[in-house]
Design a protein around this motif. Structure first.
Motif, mmCIF file in Angstrom:
data_model
loop_
_atom_site.group_PDB
_atom_site.id
_atom_site.type_symbol
_atom_site.label_atom_id
_atom_site.label_comp_id
_atom_site.label_asym_id
_atom_site.label_seq_id
_atom_site.Cartn_x
_atom_site.Cartn_y
_atom_site.Cartn_z
ATOM 1 N N CYS A 142 0.836 -1.202 0.000
ATOM 2 C CA CYS A 142 0.000 0.000 0.000
ATOM 3 C C CYS A 142 0.872 1.255 0.000
ATOM 4 C CB CYS A 142 -0.940 0.005 1.211
ATOM 5 S SG CYS A 142 -2.096 1.394 1.195
ATOM 6 N N ARG A 183 -6.403 -4.942 -5.619
ATOM 7 C CA ARG A 183 -6.228 -5.459 -4.257
ATOM 8 C C ARG A 183 -7.559 -5.620 -3.521
ATOM 9 N NH1 ARG A 183 -1.167 -6.417 -3.299
ATOM 10 N NH2 ARG A 183 0.469 -5.123 -4.158
ATOM 11 N N GLY A 184 -8.652 -5.203 -4.150
ATOM 12 C CA GLY A 184 -9.969 -5.382 -3.541
ATOM 13 C C GLY A 184 -10.337 -4.308 -2.526
ATOM 14 N N TRP A 185 -9.604 -3.201 -2.521
ATOM 15 C CA TRP A 185 -9.862 -2.134 -1.555
ATOM 16 C C TRP A 185 -10.883 -1.126 -2.047
ATOM 17 C CZ3 TRP A 185 -3.919 -1.399 -1.239
ATOM 18 C CH2 TRP A 185 -3.347 -2.452 -0.501
ATOM 19 N N THR A 230 -14.307 -0.440 -0.378
ATOM 20 C CA THR A 230 -14.883 -1.726 0.027
ATOM 21 C C THR A 230 -14.646 -1.948 1.524
ATOM 22 O OG1 THR A 230 -12.854 -2.953 -0.370
ATOM 23 C CG2 THR A 230 -14.382 -2.731 -2.249
ATOM 24 N N ALA A 231 -15.225 -3.004 2.043
ATOM 25 C CA ALA A 231 -14.987 -3.366 3.445
ATOM 26 C C ALA A 231 -13.502 -3.644 3.680
ATOM 27 C CB ALA A 231 -15.829 -4.581 3.832
ATOM 28 N N ALA A 232 -12.851 -4.287 2.719
ATOM 29 C CA ALA A 232 -11.409 -4.553 2.846
ATOM 30 C C ALA A 232 -10.623 -3.239 2.854
ATOM 31 C CB ALA A 232 -10.927 -5.447 1.708
ATOM 32 N N ARG A 265 -11.751 -0.356 3.987
ATOM 33 C CA ARG A 265 -11.978 0.244 5.313
ATOM 34 C C ARG A 265 -11.124 -0.453 6.377
ATOM 35 N NH1 ARG A 265 -15.646 3.962 4.734
ATOM 36 N NH2 ARG A 265 -17.280 3.665 3.206
ATOM 37 N N GLU A 266 -11.009 -1.777 6.280
ATOM 38 C CA GLU A 266 -10.158 -2.517 7.224
ATOM 39 C C GLU A 266 -8.710 -2.049 7.130
ATOM 40 O OE1 GLU A 266 -10.217 -6.807 7.294
ATOM 41 O OE2 GLU A 266 -12.393 -6.800 6.982
ATOM 42 N N LEU A 267 -8.234 -1.879 5.897
ATOM 43 C CA LEU A 267 -6.863 -1.408 5.711
ATOM 44 C C LEU A 267 -6.698 -0.009 6.307
ATOM 45 C CD1 LEU A 267 -4.000 -1.672 4.608
ATOM 46 C CD2 LEU A 267 -4.863 -0.771 2.440
#
Length: 182
Positions: free
Chosen positions: A32, A75-77, A95-97, A99-101
């Motif tokens: 990232c 990366r699905g972000w 995405t939820a991923a 937000r997690e990152l």
């Protein structure tokens, strides 16, 4: 040498904030880089948007923005979906991923500040936060202002969430990114 005015000293000190920003950039995970983190931060702060709006907020060329977006999508972000108001455009959405990152990046930034400012008194830290918040408010948020001007000029550009504060210092650069070419 004549004494500096308080405003000259303020400008000098604020230009040195780059060292703090570089320290925050160094704690980003290799997958990232700073450009990706900036994309995620702006989508978190301003909500879903078109790529042209993201390029404007980043202050970089559309081709560079496209590369950043391709990376975060891969990366699905971030996800891209058709713009209901313009079939040629896509809406970018965290995405939820993603937000997690951002949450993980926020924890990293908080840990770095806790380590570096461990000897600061709570009231000093609170005063710094308060003064930086006030400084930022006095300068206004050029990104939010530009969005309002764009909306008035162009009309609806698809669903847009309301602006909100960033979750971490990493997530919303306060100065425009350097202009990048090709």
């Amino acid at each position: 040498m004549p004494a500096r005015s308080p405003y000259e000293e303020l400008a000098r000190q604020l230009s040195a904030v780059g060292a703090v920003k570089r320290g925050l950039t160094r704690i980003l995970p290799p997958e990232c880089p700073a450009g990706s983190a900036a994309v995620l931060a702006l989508l978190d702060r301003y909500g879903e948007m078109r790529m042209s709006r993201l390029a404007e907020l980043l202050g970089i060329d559309m081709s560079v923005t496209s590369r950043h977006v391709a990376q975060v999508v891969d990366r699905g972000w971030v996800e891209r979906s058709p713009d209901p108001y313009d079939g040629r455009s896509r809406i970018l959405r965290l995405t939820a991923a993603g937000r997690e990152l951002l949450d993980a990046l926020g924890r990293r930034a908080a840990d770095l500040f806790a380590e570096r400012l461990a000897d600061w008194a709570d009231e000093d830290l609170g005063r710094l936060i308060s003064l930086l918040t006030r400084l930022r408010a006095d300068f206004g948020d050029c990104r939010a202002t530009a969005r309002l001007q764009e909306s008035a000029r162009v009309g609806p550009a698809g669903p847009v969430q309301t602006a909100r504060e960033p979750t971490t210092p990493l997530t919303a650069p306060e100065e425009p990114a350097r202009r990048a070419t090709g």
